[in-house]
Design a protein around this motif. Structure first.
Motif: not given
Length: 265
Positions: A90, A93, A100, A112, A116, A123
């Motif tokens: 996360g 990314l 995410v 994840a 993020a 998120s």
């Protein structure tokens, strides 16, 4: 207080408890054709509710930046290596500029979303009504609750540039193979699918090769639709490279089309 009185469930935007708890989900009632034929007279109204879910999803997600959908088990414990892997993913990314998107639940999904959020990224959690309560995790910045799985699945694909799949169970495998099928059949193109965790996924890749491919049930290039790694940074770089390649191919195609049109005039 009775056990049922303490239970609660999300139903789309609503939260219900106690005597308001239904005995089945919307998906169950939609798909159930047994018993009374009363459902024949109710389906047109269900269409409007389904339409409303699509409209709500499209409206909420339309302004997202480039995003990657992450799947994985809801049963993964916060102290497990897979959870730590999800947090790293996360974050990687988010640092690469991707929002995410997860199913919004606990386990790998929460990991994840957490990664993020902690990296300053976007998120997103797309929840679903289930017979047992699974609320959106605390690391979701934008959360949407859906009644119908097929509406939710559309959002997972429509607003993502890629999928990354952490270890998971039936639900994770369902999303994985649906994505592979969409790419294989050309419904979506240049859509990277990354399997994160080689020890977990290697037996599946071997089965795909030794059973599906060996028996002629898939094409020789189909196993290449799945990219497997243990490194979240490598996973993100694969997504970035695939997008860059797809953009280059699209640009060259437009240039060729414009050139052909110019030469034809």
């Amino acid at each position: 207080m009775s056990e049922r009185a303490r239970e609660e469930r999300r139903q789309g935007p609503a939260l219900v408890r106690g005597k308001f708890l239904p005995d089945s989900t919307y998906d169950e009632r939609l798909l159930d054709q047994r018993g009374s034929t009363e459902w024949l007279h109710m389906d047109p109204w269900r269409v409007l509710r389904i339409q409303a879910e699509f409209v709500e999803g499209f409206g909420q997600l339309a302004d997202l930046p480039s995003a990657v959908t992450v799947f994985g088990s809801a049963r993964t414990h916060p102290d497990s290596p897979d959870y730590a892997l999800g947090v790293r993913l996360g974050g990687a990314l988010a640092r690469a500029g991707y929002a995410v998107i997860t199913g919004g639940g606990p386990g790998c999904m929460e990991a994840a979303n957490k990664g993020a959020r902690e990296a300053g990224g976007v998120s997103v959690g797309l929840g679903i009504e289930l017979p047992f309560e699974q609320k959106l995790n605390d690391y979701v910045d934008l959360g949407i609750e859906f009644r119908y799985f097929f509406v939710r699945k559309t959002m997972f694909v429509k607003y993502a540039d890629a999928f990354v799949v952490l270890p998971g169970g039936f639900g994770t495998l369902d999303e994985l193979f649906e994505a592979v099928t969409l790419v294989q059949t050309g419904k979506i193109t240049k859509f990277p699918i990354v399997l994160l965790g080689t020890a977990f996924w290697r037996p599946l890749i071997e089965w795909i090769t030794e059973s599906l491919l060996a028996n002629g049930m898939i094409s020789p290039e189909d196993p290449k639709l799945l990219y497997i790694t243990d490194d979240p940074d490598e996973a993100v770089q694969h997504i970035v490279d695939s997008r860059r390649q797809a953009d280059q191919v699209a640009l060259e195609s437009r240039v060729q089309a414009a050139s052909a049109q110019q030469n034809g005039t």
